[in-house]
Design a protein around this motif. Structure first.
Motif, PDB file in Angstrom:
ATOM      1  N   MET A 164       0.784  -1.089  -0.093  1.00 46.34           N
ATOM      2  CA  MET A 164       0.008  -0.183   0.050  1.00 46.34           C
ATOM      3  C   MET A 164       0.913   1.177   0.125  1.00 46.34           C
ATOM      4  O   MET A 164       1.903   1.149   0.700  1.00 46.34           O
ATOM      5  CB  MET A 164      -0.754   0.082   1.182  1.00 46.34           C
ATOM      6  CG  MET A 164      -2.225   0.166   0.874  1.00 46.34           C
ATOM      7  SD  MET A 164      -3.149  -0.225   2.485  1.00 46.34           S
ATOM      8  CE  MET A 164      -4.008   1.393   2.555  1.00 46.34           C
ATOM      9  N   MET A 224       2.145   4.823   0.822  1.00 45.67           N
ATOM     10  CA  MET A 224       2.081   5.679   1.959  1.00 45.67           C
ATOM     11  C   MET A 224       2.021   7.285   1.533  1.00 45.67           C
ATOM     12  O   MET A 224       3.368   7.753   1.813  1.00 45.67           O
ATOM     13  CB  MET A 224       2.879   5.389   3.127  1.00 45.67           C
ATOM     14  CG  MET A 224       2.713   4.120   3.863  1.00 45.67           C
ATOM     15  SD  MET A 224       1.087   4.164   4.610  1.00 45.67           S
ATOM     16  CE  MET A 224       1.471   5.034   6.057  1.00 45.67           C
ATOM     17  N   GLU A 254      -3.163   9.196  -1.608  1.00 46.65           N
ATOM     18  CA  GLU A 254      -3.873   7.790  -1.166  1.00 46.65           C
ATOM     19  C   GLU A 254      -4.441   7.908   0.137  1.00 46.65           C
ATOM     20  O   GLU A 254      -5.502   7.321   0.529  1.00 46.65           O
ATOM     21  CB  GLU A 254      -3.087   6.643  -1.301  1.00 46.65           C
ATOM     22  CG  GLU A 254      -2.336   6.218  -2.624  1.00 46.65           C
ATOM     23  CD  GLU A 254      -3.639   6.013  -3.662  1.00 46.65           C
ATOM     24  OE1 GLU A 254      -4.385   5.227  -3.304  1.00 46.65           O
ATOM     25  OE2 GLU A 254      -3.496   6.351  -4.916  1.00 46.65           O
ATOM     26  N   ILE A 255      -3.921   8.610   1.081  1.00 52.31           N
ATOM     27  CA  ILE A 255      -4.359   8.801   2.528  1.00 52.31           C
ATOM     28  C   ILE A 255      -5.613   9.386   2.412  1.00 52.31           C
ATOM     29  O   ILE A 255      -6.593   9.205   3.092  1.00 52.31           O
ATOM     30  CB  ILE A 255      -3.244   9.119   3.481  1.00 52.31           C
ATOM     31  CG1 ILE A 255      -2.175   7.956   3.528  1.00 52.31           C
ATOM     32  CG2 ILE A 255      -3.682   9.566   4.767  1.00 52.31           C
ATOM     33  CD1 ILE A 255      -1.120   8.513   4.091  1.00 52.31           C
ATOM     34  N   LYS A 259       5.945  -1.712  10.457  1.00 46.45           N
ATOM     35  CA  LYS A 259       4.843  -1.417   9.289  1.00 46.45           C
ATOM     36  C   LYS A 259       5.454   0.065   9.178  1.00 46.45           C
ATOM     37  O   LYS A 259       5.664   0.795   9.997  1.00 46.45           O
ATOM     38  CB  LYS A 259       3.467  -1.439   9.454  1.00 46.45           C
ATOM     39  CG  LYS A 259       2.899  -2.777   9.914  1.00 46.45           C
ATOM     40  CD  LYS A 259       1.686  -3.156  10.069  1.00 46.45           C
ATOM     41  CE  LYS A 259       0.935  -4.409  10.127  1.00 46.45           C
ATOM     42  NZ  LYS A 259      -0.368  -4.511  10.443  1.00 46.45           N
ATOM     43  N   THR A 290       4.936   4.010   8.673  1.00 45.68           N
ATOM     44  CA  THR A 290       4.198   5.014   9.196  1.00 45.68           C
ATOM     45  C   THR A 290       4.419   6.321   8.661  1.00 45.68           C
ATOM     46  O   THR A 290       5.768   6.526   8.516  1.00 45.68           O
ATOM     47  CB  THR A 290       4.457   4.988  10.737  1.00 45.68           C
ATOM     48  OG1 THR A 290       4.061   3.661  10.881  1.00 45.68           O
ATOM     49  CG2 THR A 290       3.257   5.805  11.481  1.00 45.68           C
ATOM     50  N   THR A 312      -0.224   1.663   7.913  1.00 48.50           N
ATOM     51  CA  THR A 312      -1.061   0.628   7.327  1.00 48.50           C
ATOM     52  C   THR A 312      -1.907  -0.304   8.194  1.00 48.50           C
ATOM     53  O   THR A 312      -1.321  -0.668   9.247  1.00 48.50           O
ATOM     54  CB  THR A 312      -0.401  -0.234   6.173  1.00 48.50           C
ATOM     55  OG1 THR A 312       0.717  -0.961   6.980  1.00 48.50           O
ATOM     56  CG2 THR A 312       0.390   0.622   5.246  1.00 48.50           C
ATOM     57  N   SER A 313      -3.118  -0.590   7.915  1.00 48.87           N
ATOM     58  CA  SER A 313      -3.796  -1.243   8.947  1.00 48.87           C
ATOM     59  C   SER A 313      -3.999  -3.026   8.368  1.00 48.87           C
ATOM     60  O   SER A 313      -3.592  -3.272   7.264  1.00 48.87           O
ATOM     61  CB  SER A 313      -5.475  -1.001   8.773  1.00 48.87           C
ATOM     62  OG  SER A 313      -6.447  -1.866   9.407  1.00 48.87           O
ATOM     63  N   LYS A 363      -7.654  -5.117   4.635  1.00 49.99           N
ATOM     64  CA  LYS A 363      -7.069  -4.783   3.469  1.00 49.99           C
ATOM     65  C   LYS A 363      -7.456  -3.587   2.804  1.00 49.99           C
ATOM     66  O   LYS A 363      -8.609  -2.993   3.001  1.00 49.99           O
ATOM     67  CB  LYS A 363      -7.612  -5.850   2.493  1.00 49.99           C
ATOM     68  CG  LYS A 363      -7.127  -5.743   1.118  1.00 49.99           C
ATOM     69  CD  LYS A 363      -7.730  -6.849   0.203  1.00 49.99           C
ATOM     70  CE  LYS A 363      -7.457  -6.750  -1.237  1.00 49.99           C
ATOM     71  NZ  LYS A 363      -6.339  -7.205  -1.723  1.00 49.99           N
ATOM     72  N   ASN A 364      -6.500  -2.607   2.252  1.00 44.30           N
ATOM     73  CA  ASN A 364      -6.823  -1.338   1.630  1.00 44.30           C
ATOM     74  C   ASN A 364      -7.472  -0.395   2.740  1.00 44.30           C
ATOM     75  O   ASN A 364      -7.846   0.734   2.384  1.00 44.30           O
ATOM     76  CB  ASN A 364      -7.713  -1.399   0.576  1.00 44.30           C
ATOM     77  CG  ASN A 364      -7.133  -2.037  -0.687  1.00 44.30           C
ATOM     78  OD1 ASN A 364      -5.908  -2.293  -0.855  1.00 44.30           O
ATOM     79  ND2 ASN A 364      -7.980  -2.975  -1.254  1.00 44.30           N
ATOM     80  N   HIS A 365      -6.890  -0.525   3.778  1.00 46.47           N
ATOM     81  CA  HIS A 365      -7.251   0.678   4.990  1.00 46.47           C
ATOM     82  C   HIS A 365      -5.877   1.156   5.813  1.00 46.47           C
ATOM     83  O   HIS A 365      -4.861   0.288   5.656  1.00 46.47           O
ATOM     84  CB  HIS A 365      -8.117  -0.268   6.012  1.00 46.47           C
ATOM     85  CG  HIS A 365      -9.562  -0.217   5.749  1.00 46.47           C
ATOM     86  ND1 HIS A 365     -10.295   0.379   6.507  1.00 46.47           N
ATOM     87  CD2 HIS A 365     -10.199  -0.959   4.743  1.00 46.47           C
ATOM     88  CE1 HIS A 365     -11.501   0.262   6.072  1.00 46.47           C
ATOM     89  NE2 HIS A 365     -11.344  -0.635   5.138  1.00 46.47           N
ATOM     90  N   TYR A 366      -6.092   2.056   6.338  1.00 51.17           N
ATOM     91  CA  TYR A 366      -4.907   2.745   7.085  1.00 51.17           C
ATOM     92  C   TYR A 366      -5.526   2.731   8.347  1.00 51.17           C
ATOM     93  O   TYR A 366      -6.673   2.897   8.654  1.00 51.17           O
ATOM     94  CB  TYR A 366      -4.813   4.313   6.521  1.00 51.17           C
ATOM     95  CG  TYR A 366      -4.029   4.218   5.237  1.00 51.17           C
ATOM     96  CD1 TYR A 366      -2.710   3.912   4.932  1.00 51.17           C
ATOM     97  CD2 TYR A 366      -4.828   4.360   4.280  1.00 51.17           C
ATOM     98  CE1 TYR A 366      -2.108   4.171   3.734  1.00 51.17           C
ATOM     99  CE2 TYR A 366      -4.317   4.749   3.024  1.00 51.17           C
ATOM    100  CZ  TYR A 366      -2.886   4.536   2.483  1.00 51.17           C
ATOM    101  OH  TYR A 366      -2.275   4.558   1.411  1.00 51.17           O
TER     102      TYR A 366
END
Length: 101
Positions: free
Chosen positions: A1, A3, A7-8, A55, A57, A76-77, A80-83
């Motif tokens: 993903m 950062m 995207e955020i 991860k 940040t 990143t969470s 999937k596809n989450h922060y």
């Protein structure tokens, strides 16, 4: 993903950013609400890149709803596809941030 801010921000607008329990506790303690976090992400810029618990940040410096400086750490969470927002704080370190409280 990726950062990056684009995207955020997109994730923020589509509800793909979650708040960690730690972030919620810090927000309550420091008087921030969820919309302050959204405002920070939408007005902010990445000031630092770090690794938290293995991860990637980013540290985002932006403004809260009152136009005051605020810092949000986003990682990143496991979803999937989450922060996830790791923490929320006022900027106090003059060497790290342009605007401080």
């Amino acid at each position: 993903m990726k950062m990056d801010m684009k995207e955020i921000k997109k994730a923020c607008l589509t509800g793909k950013i979650d708040l960690s329990d730690h972030a919620v506790q810090r927000m309550d303690k420091r008087g921030y609400i969820e919309n302050d976090v959204v405002q920070c992400i939408m007005t902010g810029q990445i000031k630092e890149r770090q690794v938290y618990r293995g991860k990637p940040t980013v540290i985002i410096a932006g403004e809260d709803l009152d136009g005051l400086p605020i810092i949000v750490a986003v990682g990143t969470s496991s979803k999937k596809n989450h922060y996830i927002v790791i923490t929320v704080m006022p900027p106090i370190d003059k060497e790290r941030f342009d605007r401080v409280i």
